[in-house]
Design a protein around this motif. Sequence first.
Motif, mmCIF file in Angstrom:
data_model
loop_
_atom_site.group_PDB
_atom_site.id
_atom_site.type_symbol
_atom_site.label_atom_id
_atom_site.label_comp_id
_atom_site.label_asym_id
_atom_site.label_seq_id
_atom_site.Cartn_x
_atom_site.Cartn_y
_atom_site.Cartn_z
ATOM 1 N N GLU A 1 35.401 13.137 -20.842
ATOM 2 C CA GLU A 1 36.143 12.258 -21.746
ATOM 3 C C GLU A 1 35.390 11.958 -23.025
ATOM 4 O OE1 GLU A 1 37.833 8.648 -19.945
ATOM 5 O OE2 GLU A 1 37.765 9.762 -18.052
ATOM 6 N N ALA A 2 34.062 12.119 -22.993
ATOM 7 C CA ALA A 2 33.266 11.801 -24.180
ATOM 8 C C ALA A 2 32.218 12.885 -24.381
ATOM 9 C CB ALA A 2 32.594 10.442 -24.016
ATOM 10 N N ILE A 40 22.868 11.528 -23.123
ATOM 11 C CA ILE A 40 23.440 12.622 -22.340
ATOM 12 C C ILE A 40 24.530 13.238 -23.188
ATOM 13 C CG2 ILE A 40 25.122 11.137 -21.164
ATOM 14 C CD1 ILE A 40 24.704 12.916 -18.684
ATOM 15 N N TYR A 41 24.640 14.571 -23.169
ATOM 16 C CA TYR A 41 25.705 15.180 -23.966
ATOM 17 C C TYR A 41 26.349 16.339 -23.245
ATOM 18 C CZ TYR A 41 21.878 18.329 -25.390
ATOM 19 O OH TYR A 41 20.817 19.183 -25.382
ATOM 20 N N ASN A 42 27.576 16.588 -23.639
ATOM 21 C CA ASN A 42 28.413 17.628 -23.058
ATOM 22 C C ASN A 42 28.310 18.842 -23.970
ATOM 23 O OD1 ASN A 42 30.662 19.284 -22.535
ATOM 24 N ND2 ASN A 42 31.833 17.536 -21.720
ATOM 25 N N THR A 43 27.651 19.904 -23.464
ATOM 26 C CA THR A 43 27.337 21.058 -24.328
ATOM 27 C C THR A 43 28.588 21.676 -24.948
ATOM 28 O OG1 THR A 43 27.368 22.357 -22.309
ATOM 29 C CG2 THR A 43 25.210 21.722 -23.182
ATOM 30 N N LYS A 44 29.639 21.788 -24.159
ATOM 31 C CA LYS A 44 30.842 22.470 -24.643
ATOM 32 C C LYS A 44 31.542 21.641 -25.725
ATOM 33 C CE LYS A 44 35.258 23.954 -22.896
ATOM 34 N NZ LYS A 44 36.125 23.490 -21.812
ATOM 35 N N ARG A 45 31.602 20.356 -25.454
ATOM 36 C CA ARG A 45 32.307 19.441 -26.350
ATOM 37 C C ARG A 45 31.624 19.425 -27.719
ATOM 38 N NH1 ARG A 45 36.484 17.973 -27.192
ATOM 39 N NH2 ARG A 45 37.241 15.866 -27.656
ATOM 40 N N ILE A 46 30.301 19.443 -27.671
ATOM 41 C CA ILE A 46 29.533 19.417 -28.924
ATOM 42 C C ILE A 46 29.817 20.664 -29.745
ATOM 43 C CG2 ILE A 46 27.182 19.730 -29.761
ATOM 44 C CD1 ILE A 46 26.329 17.581 -27.899
#
Lengths: 645, 358
Positions: A513-514, A425-431
Motif C-alpha cells: 500500500e505504501a 523500509i522500502y518497496n523495491t518495485k514501487r520505487i
Amino acid sequence: MKTAHSRFKEFFENFYLVLVLIFLYAPIAVMMVLSFNSSKSRSQWGGFTFQWYSQMFESSAIMDALYNTLLIAFLSALIATILGTAAAIGVNSMKKLPKTVFMGLNNIPMLNSDIVTGISLMLMFIAFGVSLGFKTILLAHITFNVPYVMLSVLPKLKQTSKYTYEAAMDLGAGPVEAFFRVVFPDILPGVLSGFLMAFTMSLDDFIITHFTRGAGINTLSTLIYSEVRRGIKPSMYALSTVIFVTVLLLLLITNFSPDKAGTKSSPSKGVQTASAGSKNSGIRQKILLTAASFFIIAAVSYTSWRHVASSHSDELYVYNWGEYIDESVIEQFTEETGIHVTYDLFETNEEMYPVVEAGAVQYDVICPSDYMIQKMAENLLLAEINLDNIPNLKYIDPEYMEQSKSFDPQNKYSVPYTWGTVGIIYNTKRIEELGVPAPTKWEDLWDERYRGEILMQDSVRDAFMVALKVLGCSMNSVDPKELSKARDLLLTQKPLVQAYVVDQVRDKMLSGEAAVGVIYSGELLYLQEEAESLNLDYELEYVIPEEGTNIWIDSWVIPYNARNKENAEKWINFLCRPDIAKKNFEYITYATPNQGAFELLDKEYQENTSVFPDTSTLTNSEVYQYLGTEADDLYSALWKEIKSH
Amino acid sequence: MTQPLIDLVNISKSFDGDIVLDDLNLSVKENSFVTLLGPSGCGKTTTLRIIGGFISPDQGKVIFGGEDITKMPPNKRQLNTVFQKYALFTHMSIADNIAFGLKIKGKSKGYIQDKIKYALKLVNLDGFENRSVDSLSGGQQQRIAIARAIVNEPKLLLLDEPLGALDLKLRQDMQYELIRLKNELGITFVYVTHDQEEALTMSDTIVVMNQGYIQQMGTPEQIYNEPENAFVADFIGESNIVDGIMVRDELVEIFGEKFVCVDKGFGNLTPVDVVIRPEDIDLVEPEAGTLKGIVTHLIFKGVHYEMEVTTPGGYEWLVHSTDMFPVGKEVGIHVDPFDIQIMNKPASEDEEAVGVNE
C-alpha cells in the motif's frame, strides 16, 4: 405499477436488512477468516491452517488467562449475586427516603468511569497492604458487579407480592425455608439475569482488571492488551473465534430447547403440558445446580492447588514486554535452577513505570528501554547489579556496554537484552514505478515524488527524531528553537504522508500500500520471511539513514524493592548464555547484543545487515535519553500541533 | 357458653410514633365468626396481623387457647391466614399450593393427596389440581387460598379482606360460600373488612373499630339497631344523626320539638346525639308530624325512594320510603318512639372509645 413499487420496497427492505447484518457481523467474520490464515499478515491470505488453534491450546499463557477469566467471571458473578440479592431484599423493605438514597448510592458506581473505579481500588488495596493478585481482581469484580445484580433483582422483588412470604410462614415454613421455597423462585429470573449480567461484565472488563491485577496473573483482556506492542497473535483470533462460536451454540441450545415451549404454553394449554413443563424445569434447575456446584468445587481445588504449587521458596517475579521471550526458555530456567518464575507482561514503558514506582507489585527483574532505565535510575528505583554473579556478561559485545553508558553511565544498573535501530523500509518495485532512487537518508522522506506513499511512526519521539536528524541536531535536543524548526519541517512533510501509524507499517508494506515507511529493525526479519513465503513480486529493503538514527536498547534491570535479587541475577546470567540468547533471538527476531550467540547463528542471519548493521553506519546514531517532564511537555505540545494541523 | 379461643390483652402498637392500637382488649369465642369492621387505618388489619404473628405488639399479650403466644413466630401458631390478594405461589401448581403446609409438616403422600381432593371439593374446584395459578379467575384464586389454609386444620382462620378484589356478584356468592364453609368445618373465623354490609351478612359478632379503639362490639342486630355512638351509627348503614336535648326520661327535644322515645337514665336537660335511620322516618301530612319540612330531593332506588326533607333550621333529613312525595311538597316527620336511638355526646374521641370499652 403497484407491483413494481412494492417490489422495489421489498428489495429496499431486504437490502437494508443485509446492510445491518453486514455492519454487525462483518468484523467477526473477518476475525474468523484471519484465524485460519497461515500468514500473520492481516491483509494477505497465506493459505488455510489450523496452526493458530493448536498454538492456542498449547500456549500455557493463553490457557491460564482463559482459565483465570472464566474463574473470576464465575466466582465474582456468583458472590455478587448472593450479596446483591441479599442487598436488594434489604433495600426493598426500606422506607421510601432511605431507599431512594441507597439506590442513588448504588447507581453512582455504575455511572462512574471504569478508570476511576480501577485506580481507586488499586490505591485502596495498596494503602491497606493487600498485595495485588488473583484475589484483588476478584474483589474488584465483585465490587463492580453487585450494583448490576441489585438492579436486576429489585424490579422482580417489587413485582412479588410481599404476602407470599408471609403466607409461607403462615403455612408453617420458617423464615429461611419460606424465602427459598416461595420468594426465591419468584425472583429467580431476576437473580439469573443479574448473574449473567455480572458474568458478562466481568468477562468484558479490562480497565479495572488492569489496575488491580498483580504479578503473573492475566485475564484474556489484559493478555491481549500486553501483546499489542508486537501485534496481536493470530492465536488470539482463534481464541476469539472459539469464544464466539461457544456463545452462539449456547444461544442456539437455549432457544431451541423443547421444554421452554412447554412452560410457555402452560396457562393456555391443558393440564398435561403444564405439569410436564414444570417437572422439566425442575430437573433442569437441578442439573444447573449440580453443574454449578461441580464447577465451583473444581475451581476452588484447582486454585488451591495452584496456590500450593506457586508457593515455592525459590521464586522470581519477571516483568517483561509481551512476546519478548521464547517460553521454553522460562521452563528451561526453572528446570536448571529450581526457581519458580512468575512471568508478567507490560505493553509500554510508561505503563510499567507507575507499577514499579507504586510498589504495588514487587518484581525482581524488569526489561525496560534505554531512556526509561535512565529515568528509573534517576528516581532511585533501581538496584545495582552485582556483576560478579553474571559471569556470562563476557559474551555481551563491549560495543553495547559502551552504548548503554548514555543512559547508565557506569554500567551498573543494566545488562543489554536486545537492541535495534529505526530506519526506512522500502518497496523495491514501487520505487521503480515512481522513478525514484532508493532512499538513503531521512531527507529523502521529503521528496515530492513520494506524495501519499510515506508511512511515519505515530509516536512523538520517533517523529521528531527523524526531523531533528535531518536538521543535523541531536535527537535528544531540548532546545525550543531546534524543536520548533523540527515541527515546521514535519509540517511541510505532512501533505506527503499517507498515514501516521504504529503497527500497521508492516501490514501496509506487505500489502504494497505504501512505498516507504519508518520502521523498527526488529520487525524486519519477520517481514522479509513473510514476504518470501507469500511469493510477493517485490522485495522489502531496509536502510539506516546517513544522518544517523535511534539505537534503542532494552536491558534487564533489578528494581530497588526486589525480594529475590540473587535469583534475578541468576536469571540475567542465564539469558546471557549464548545458546539461550540464540533461542530468544530466533523467537523474537530483534538483534541480540550477545557476541557468543551471534557466532552460533546461521550465516544467513549473520549477514543480514538490516538486523545486524555494520557498526560503521551507526556513527551518528544515538540512544534516547530521558529528557525530563518539561521537555516531555514541550514535545507533546508540538506534536499535537502537527497532528491537528 | 364456649371458651374464649383467643384473648387480646391490653394490646398497644404504634408505627413511627403513630399510635395504631391503644390498649386494645378483645376476646374471641371458639367456633364464632367475628368480624373486625372499620374504615382503613382503624387498626383492624394490624389487630389481625398481631394475631397471625406477623407483627409483634409493643405492649400486651396474645393468649391462644390459654397459652401466651405473643412471642411465637407465625409458622408455629395453630392458625392460618387468607390474605387480601390471595398470595398464591404462582410458580407452583394448584395442588402444590394446597400441599405446601402439609409437606412442611411432613405428612405422608397419601394423606396429602386425600386432603387436596377434599379441600378442592370443599371449595367447589374439583379437578383443578394441575392447573396453574395464572389460569384461574379471581374468585377461583380466592377459593384456592382458602383451601390452602384449611387443609392444615387450623383452630382459627384469619381472613384479611378476602373478597375485596372481587366484583359485587362474586362477592355475594363468596359470602354465602364462606358461611357454609365455616359451618361445615366448625372452626373459628376472624374476618377483617371495611364493608359493613359484608359484616352484617356473615358475622356472629361485629367489632367496630376506629382510630385504634373498639367502638362497639355486638351482634349485627345490636350494632345496627342500637349504635352506641355517632361513629358506629354513621359507619353502619345510613342514618340521620342530630343534636338533641334529653328533657327527661323517655322525652327528647329535637329542633325545638319534643319526641317520645324509650331511652332512660341520661338525666334531665342533657345534650345528646340522636340517631334515626332513614327507613324509620314516616312521612305524613304536615299537621300529623312532629316536625314540618319540605321535600328537596328525590331519587328512585328500586326498592324504595330516597328523599331529602329540609326542616326549618336547614337540616336535611335522609328518608327512605316506599311512598313517593314530590319535590317541593310540604310534609310532616313522624318517628316511632322505639326507632329513636339516644347516645351520649362524647367530650372527645378518646372518651368516646373508653366509654365503650368499659
